[in-house]
Scaffold this motif. Sequence first.
Motif, PDB file in Angstrom:
ATOM      1  N   PRO A  16      57.848  27.836  59.640  1.00 29.45           N
ATOM      2  CA  PRO A  16      57.997  28.859  58.596  1.00 29.45           C
ATOM      3  C   PRO A  16      56.642  29.387  58.122  1.00 29.45           C
ATOM      4  CG  PRO A  16      59.367  26.958  58.106  1.00 29.45           C
ATOM      5  CD  PRO A  16      58.509  26.585  59.275  1.00 29.45           C
ATOM      6  N   ARG A  17      56.624  30.670  57.795  1.00 28.71           N
ATOM      7  CA  ARG A  17      55.368  31.330  57.417  1.00 28.71           C
ATOM      8  C   ARG A  17      54.738  30.687  56.185  1.00 28.71           C
ATOM      9  NH1 ARG A  17      53.508  35.978  54.504  1.00 28.71           N
ATOM     10  NH2 ARG A  17      51.796  36.951  55.641  1.00 28.71           N
ATOM     11  N   TRP A  18      55.549  30.356  55.193  1.00 29.70           N
ATOM     12  CA  TRP A  18      55.002  29.772  53.966  1.00 29.70           C
ATOM     13  C   TRP A  18      54.319  28.443  54.262  1.00 29.70           C
ATOM     14  CZ3 TRP A  18      56.484  24.982  52.380  1.00 29.70           C
ATOM     15  CH2 TRP A  18      57.668  24.474  52.898  1.00 29.70           C
ATOM     16  N   PHE A  19      54.861  27.678  55.206  1.00 32.94           N
ATOM     17  CA  PHE A  19      54.261  26.388  55.545  1.00 32.94           C
ATOM     18  C   PHE A  19      52.947  26.567  56.297  1.00 32.94           C
ATOM     19  CE2 PHE A  19      53.923  22.414  57.981  1.00 32.94           C
ATOM     20  CZ  PHE A  19      53.993  21.512  56.936  1.00 32.94           C
ATOM     21  N   ARG A  20      52.913  27.535  57.217  1.00 33.37           N
ATOM     22  CA  ARG A  20      51.663  27.808  57.939  1.00 33.37           C
ATOM     23  C   ARG A  20      50.565  28.226  56.972  1.00 33.37           C
ATOM     24  NH1 ARG A  20      53.795  31.793  62.507  1.00 33.37           N
ATOM     25  NH2 ARG A  20      54.381  32.766  60.574  1.00 33.37           N
ATOM     26  N   LEU A  21      50.892  29.134  56.047  1.00 31.84           N
ATOM     27  CA  LEU A  21      49.904  29.582  55.078  1.00 31.84           C
ATOM     28  C   LEU A  21      49.470  28.450  54.154  1.00 31.84           C
ATOM     29  CD1 LEU A  21      51.252  33.104  54.120  1.00 31.84           C
ATOM     30  CD2 LEU A  21      49.285  32.543  55.543  1.00 31.84           C
ATOM     31  N   PHE A  22      50.408  27.594  53.766  1.00 30.98           N
ATOM     32  CA  PHE A  22      50.077  26.465  52.911  1.00 30.98           C
ATOM     33  C   PHE A  22      49.096  25.520  53.602  1.00 30.98           C
ATOM     34  CE2 PHE A  22      50.933  22.004  51.858  1.00 30.98           C
ATOM     35  CZ  PHE A  22      50.497  21.996  50.549  1.00 30.98           C
ATOM     36  N   ILE A  23      49.363  25.194  54.859  1.00 31.57           N
ATOM     37  CA  ILE A  23      48.498  24.269  55.594  1.00 31.57           C
ATOM     38  C   ILE A  23      47.105  24.858  55.772  1.00 31.57           C
ATOM     39  CG2 ILE A  23      48.147  23.162  57.846  1.00 31.57           C
ATOM     40  CD1 ILE A  23      50.202  21.779  56.062  1.00 31.57           C
ATOM     41  N   LEU A  24      47.033  26.122  56.182  1.00 28.97           N
ATOM     42  CA  LEU A  24      45.723  26.751  56.366  1.00 28.97           C
ATOM     43  C   LEU A  24      44.960  26.845  55.046  1.00 28.97           C
ATOM     44  CD1 LEU A  24      46.662  29.546  58.908  1.00 28.97           C
ATOM     45  CD2 LEU A  24      45.470  27.402  59.360  1.00 28.97           C
ATOM     46  N   SER A  25      45.662  27.176  53.962  1.00 23.65           N
ATOM     47  CA  SER A  25      45.011  27.248  52.648  1.00 23.65           C
ATOM     48  C   SER A  25      44.555  25.864  52.184  1.00 23.65           C
ATOM     49  CB  SER A  25      45.961  27.840  51.617  1.00 23.65           C
ATOM     50  OG  SER A  25      46.321  29.139  51.985  1.00 23.65           O
ATOM     51  N   ALA A  26      45.379  24.850  52.403  1.00 25.57           N
ATOM     52  CA  ALA A  26      45.013  23.493  51.986  1.00 25.57           C
ATOM     53  C   ALA A  26      43.779  23.005  52.738  1.00 25.57           C
ATOM     54  CB  ALA A  26      46.182  22.544  52.216  1.00 25.57           C
ATOM     55  N   ILE A  27      43.695  23.271  54.019  1.00 32.70           N
ATOM     56  CA  ILE A  27      42.518  22.860  54.795  1.00 32.70           C
ATOM     57  C   ILE A  27      41.283  23.602  54.307  1.00 32.70           C
ATOM     58  CG2 ILE A  27      41.473  22.943  57.100  1.00 32.70           C
ATOM     59  CD1 ILE A  27      44.296  22.401  58.220  1.00 32.70           C
ATOM     60  N   THR A  28      41.415  24.902  54.050  1.00 29.85           N
ATOM     61  CA  THR A  28      40.281  25.687  53.558  1.00 29.85           C
ATOM     62  C   THR A  28      39.805  25.171  52.203  1.00 29.85           C
ATOM     63  OG1 THR A  28      41.120  27.623  54.734  1.00 29.85           O
ATOM     64  CG2 THR A  28      39.505  28.015  52.988  1.00 29.85           C
ATOM     65  N   ILE A  29      40.727  24.933  51.287  1.00 25.76           N
ATOM     66  CA  ILE A  29      40.360  24.424  49.957  1.00 25.76           C
ATOM     67  C   ILE A  29      39.704  23.055  50.072  1.00 25.76           C
ATOM     68  CG2 ILE A  29      41.328  23.595  47.775  1.00 25.76           C
ATOM     69  CD1 ILE A  29      43.368  25.912  48.020  1.00 25.76           C
ATOM     70  N   TYR A  30      40.217  22.204  50.951  1.00 26.07           N
ATOM     71  CA  TYR A  30      39.636  20.873  51.147  1.00 26.07           C
ATOM     72  C   TYR A  30      38.196  20.968  51.633  1.00 26.07           C
ATOM     73  CZ  TYR A  30      38.670  16.358  53.258  1.00 26.07           C
ATOM     74  OH  TYR A  30      38.077  15.183  53.608  1.00 26.07           O
ATOM     75  N   VAL A  31      37.933  21.818  52.600  1.00 28.95           N
ATOM     76  CA  VAL A  31      36.573  21.954  53.148  1.00 28.95           C
ATOM     77  C   VAL A  31      35.622  22.506  52.089  1.00 28.95           C
ATOM     78  CG1 VAL A  31      35.181  23.208  54.842  1.00 28.95           C
ATOM     79  CG2 VAL A  31      37.312  22.128  55.538  1.00 28.95           C
TER      80      VAL A  31
END
Length: 77
Positions: A16-31
């Motif tokens: 699902p699109r919301w999950f893909r965006l969530f994962i990419l955003s979470a990785i970016t915020i973590y870095v």
Amino acid sequence: MNKFSEKILGYWIAIPRWFRLFILSAITIYVILLALFEGVQIVFFNLESIELSTLIIALIGSLLIVIIFKVLSHNSK
């Protein structure tokens, strides 16, 4: 596209699109937070390990980023 690429693309699109965006955003915020906390730790606890030239270059870069954001936010209003 070969079969392997098509299969991987199919798996990616099936998520699902919301999950893909969530994962990419979470990785970016973590870095970004990791870099921020490491930088704060160096500045407060190992300040003598930073050379003056490195500090000046970082301050100039930060100033340029602030100026760019200020100009872009001023133009959007």
